[in-house]
Write a protein that holds these residues in place. Structure first.
Motif, PDB file in Angstrom:
ATOM      1  N   ASP A 124       0.845  -1.197   0.000  1.00 48.66           N
ATOM      2  CA  ASP A 124       0.000   0.000   0.000  1.00 48.66           C
ATOM      3  C   ASP A 124       0.879   1.245   0.000  1.00 48.66           C
ATOM      4  OD1 ASP A 124      -1.802   2.074   0.483  1.00 48.66           O
ATOM      5  OD2 ASP A 124      -3.047   0.832   1.789  1.00 48.66           O
ATOM      6  N   ARG A 125       0.898   1.957  -1.117  1.00 48.81           N
ATOM      7  CA  ARG A 125       1.745   3.149  -1.233  1.00 48.81           C
ATOM      8  C   ARG A 125       1.131   4.354  -0.539  1.00 48.81           C
ATOM      9  NH1 ARG A 125       2.630   3.007  -7.540  1.00 48.81           N
ATOM     10  NH2 ARG A 125       0.527   2.209  -7.338  1.00 48.81           N
ATOM     11  N   ASN A 126      -0.186   4.370  -0.370  1.00 52.96           N
ATOM     12  CA  ASN A 126      -0.842   5.511   0.279  1.00 52.96           C
ATOM     13  C   ASN A 126      -0.798   5.423   1.800  1.00 52.96           C
ATOM     14  OD1 ASN A 126      -1.673   6.815  -2.115  1.00 52.96           O
ATOM     15  ND2 ASN A 126      -3.317   5.336  -2.335  1.00 52.96           N
ATOM     16  N   HIS A 127      -0.679   4.211   2.320  1.00 52.09           N
ATOM     17  CA  HIS A 127      -0.657   3.999   3.772  1.00 52.09           C
ATOM     18  C   HIS A 127       0.496   3.050   4.096  1.00 52.09           C
ATOM     19  CE1 HIS A 127      -4.869   4.762   2.585  1.00 52.09           C
ATOM     20  NE2 HIS A 127      -4.785   5.629   3.570  1.00 52.09           N
ATOM     21  N   PRO A 128       1.718   3.563   4.144  1.00 56.09           N
ATOM     22  CA  PRO A 128       2.878   2.701   4.400  1.00 56.09           C
ATOM     23  C   PRO A 128       2.726   1.936   5.713  1.00 56.09           C
ATOM     24  CG  PRO A 128       3.559   4.952   3.857  1.00 56.09           C
ATOM     25  CD  PRO A 128       2.073   4.969   4.015  1.00 56.09           C
ATOM     26  N   LEU A 129       3.304   0.752   5.757  1.00 52.31           N
ATOM     27  CA  LEU A 129       3.187  -0.096   6.944  1.00 52.31           C
ATOM     28  C   LEU A 129       3.653   0.611   8.210  1.00 52.31           C
ATOM     29  CD1 LEU A 129       4.251  -3.616   5.628  1.00 52.31           C
ATOM     30  CD2 LEU A 129       1.976  -2.859   6.339  1.00 52.31           C
ATOM     31  N   GLU A 130       4.691   1.439   8.117  1.00 51.22           N
ATOM     32  CA  GLU A 130       5.189   2.146   9.303  1.00 51.22           C
ATOM     33  C   GLU A 130       4.098   3.039   9.891  1.00 51.22           C
ATOM     34  OE1 GLU A 130       6.867   2.570   6.192  1.00 51.22           O
ATOM     35  OE2 GLU A 130       8.022   0.771   6.616  1.00 51.22           O
ATOM     36  N   MET A 131       3.348   3.727   9.036  1.00 54.99           N
ATOM     37  CA  MET A 131       2.272   4.602   9.497  1.00 54.99           C
ATOM     38  C   MET A 131       1.158   3.777  10.151  1.00 54.99           C
ATOM     39  SD  MET A 131      -0.007   7.327   7.305  1.00 54.99           S
ATOM     40  CE  MET A 131      -0.958   6.096   6.432  1.00 54.99           C
ATOM     41  N   GLN A 132       0.820   2.668   9.542  1.00 56.89           N
ATOM     42  CA  GLN A 132      -0.227   1.815  10.087  1.00 56.89           C
ATOM     43  C   GLN A 132       0.208   1.198  11.420  1.00 56.89           C
ATOM     44  OE1 GLN A 132      -2.234  -0.642   7.080  1.00 56.89           O
ATOM     45  NE2 GLN A 132      -1.058   0.487   5.554  1.00 56.89           N
ATOM     46  N   ARG A 151       2.179   2.558  13.587  1.00 61.77           N
ATOM     47  CA  ARG A 151       2.082   3.608  14.613  1.00 61.77           C
ATOM     48  C   ARG A 151       0.638   3.734  15.106  1.00 61.77           C
ATOM     49  NH1 ARG A 151       5.477   6.409  11.089  1.00 61.77           N
ATOM     50  NH2 ARG A 151       3.778   7.775  10.436  1.00 61.77           N
ATOM     51  N   PHE A 152      -0.327   3.647  14.182  1.00 60.40           N
ATOM     52  CA  PHE A 152      -1.726   3.701  14.599  1.00 60.40           C
ATOM     53  C   PHE A 152      -2.057   2.517  15.499  1.00 60.40           C
ATOM     54  CE2 PHE A 152      -6.074   2.231  14.164  1.00 60.40           C
ATOM     55  CZ  PHE A 152      -6.763   3.345  14.605  1.00 60.40           C
ATOM     56  N   ILE A 153      -1.612   1.334  15.119  1.00 56.76           N
ATOM     57  CA  ILE A 153      -1.879   0.125  15.916  1.00 56.76           C
ATOM     58  C   ILE A 153      -1.317   0.283  17.318  1.00 56.76           C
ATOM     59  CG2 ILE A 153      -1.314  -2.338  16.127  1.00 56.76           C
ATOM     60  CD1 ILE A 153      -1.393  -2.375  12.984  1.00 56.76           C
ATOM     61  N   ALA A 154      -0.086   0.764  17.426  1.00 57.89           N
ATOM     62  CA  ALA A 154       0.531   0.962  18.740  1.00 57.89           C
ATOM     63  C   ALA A 154      -0.248   1.992  19.551  1.00 57.89           C
ATOM     64  CB  ALA A 154       1.991   1.391  18.568  1.00 57.89           C
ATOM     65  N   SER A 155      -0.667   3.079  18.926  1.00 55.37           N
ATOM     66  CA  SER A 155      -1.440   4.109  19.632  1.00 55.37           C
ATOM     67  C   SER A 155      -2.764   3.552  20.114  1.00 55.37           C
ATOM     68  CB  SER A 155      -1.715   5.305  18.706  1.00 55.37           C
ATOM     69  OG  SER A 155      -0.532   5.945  18.364  1.00 55.37           O
ATOM     70  N   TYR A 156      -3.437   2.775  19.283  1.00 58.78           N
ATOM     71  CA  TYR A 156      -4.739   2.207  19.653  1.00 58.78           C
ATOM     72  C   TYR A 156      -4.578   1.269  20.846  1.00 58.78           C
ATOM     73  CZ  TYR A 156      -9.586   0.965  18.651  1.00 58.78           C
ATOM     74  OH  TYR A 156     -10.943   0.796  18.725  1.00 58.78           O
ATOM     75  N   ARG A 157      -3.562   0.440  20.805  1.00 63.34           N
ATOM     76  CA  ARG A 157      -3.314  -0.482  21.923  1.00 63.34           C
ATOM     77  C   ARG A 157      -2.931   0.275  23.192  1.00 63.34           C
ATOM     78  NH1 ARG A 157      -0.230  -4.930  18.254  1.00 63.34           N
ATOM     79  NH2 ARG A 157      -2.107  -6.099  17.651  1.00 63.34           N
ATOM     80  N   ASN A 158      -2.126   1.324  23.051  1.00 64.12           N
ATOM     81  CA  ASN A 158      -1.728   2.116  24.216  1.00 64.12           C
ATOM     82  C   ASN A 158      -2.918   2.783  24.887  1.00 64.12           C
ATOM     83  OD1 ASN A 158       0.966   1.472  24.014  1.00 64.12           O
ATOM     84  ND2 ASN A 158       1.492   3.284  22.822  1.00 64.12           N
ATOM     85  N   ARG A 159      -3.965   3.064  24.123  1.00 62.80           N
ATOM     86  CA  ARG A 159      -5.186   3.659  24.673  1.00 62.80           C
ATOM     87  C   ARG A 159      -6.140   2.598  25.214  1.00 62.80           C
ATOM     88  NH1 ARG A 159      -5.728   8.975  25.745  1.00 62.80           N
ATOM     89  NH2 ARG A 159      -7.935   8.550  25.578  1.00 62.80           N
TER      90      ARG A 159
END
Length: 102
Positions: free
Chosen positions: A37-45, A47-55
């Motif tokens: 996915d060029r529009n949503h690089p794995l690194e960006m995704q 970071r979202f996963i880590a933030s969601y879990r941290n919350r």
């Protein structure tokens, strides 16, 4: 005439559960990632996963190789698309069973 403008960014962010210091209930998420996915690089995704879990959110993430870039159409000829459908079905089944058990 209709306005097509969005509220200012800080206003949009204020409604995000990530912007609030207080704990909020977050629904479980199944996040299906496309390795190419060029529009949503794995690194960006990731970071979202880590933030969601941290919350305190429960999030399942699976990365799929070989999926088309723009549209995913289930096809027995494409094993990756069938694995994706199986992952969605299993997630819904688990969530349904958990709700029925509680």
């Amino acid at each position: 005439m209709f306005s097509t403008s969005l509220p200012p960014f800080p206003s949009c962010l204020a409604r995000s559960p990530f912007a609030s210091p207080e704990q909020v209930d977050l629904p479980p998420i199944l996040m299906l990632l496309k390795a190419n996915d060029r529009n949503h690089p794995l690194e960006m995704q990731e970071r979202f996963i880590a933030s969601y879990r941290n919350r305190g959110g429960a999030i399942e993430a699976q990365t799929f190789d070989g999926l088309p870039e723009h549209r995913i159409v289930p096809s027995p000829a494409e094993p990756a698309t069938m694995r994706l459908i199986e992952a969605i079905t299993a997630f819904i089944r688990r969530q349904t069973e958990m709700r029925q058990a509680s």
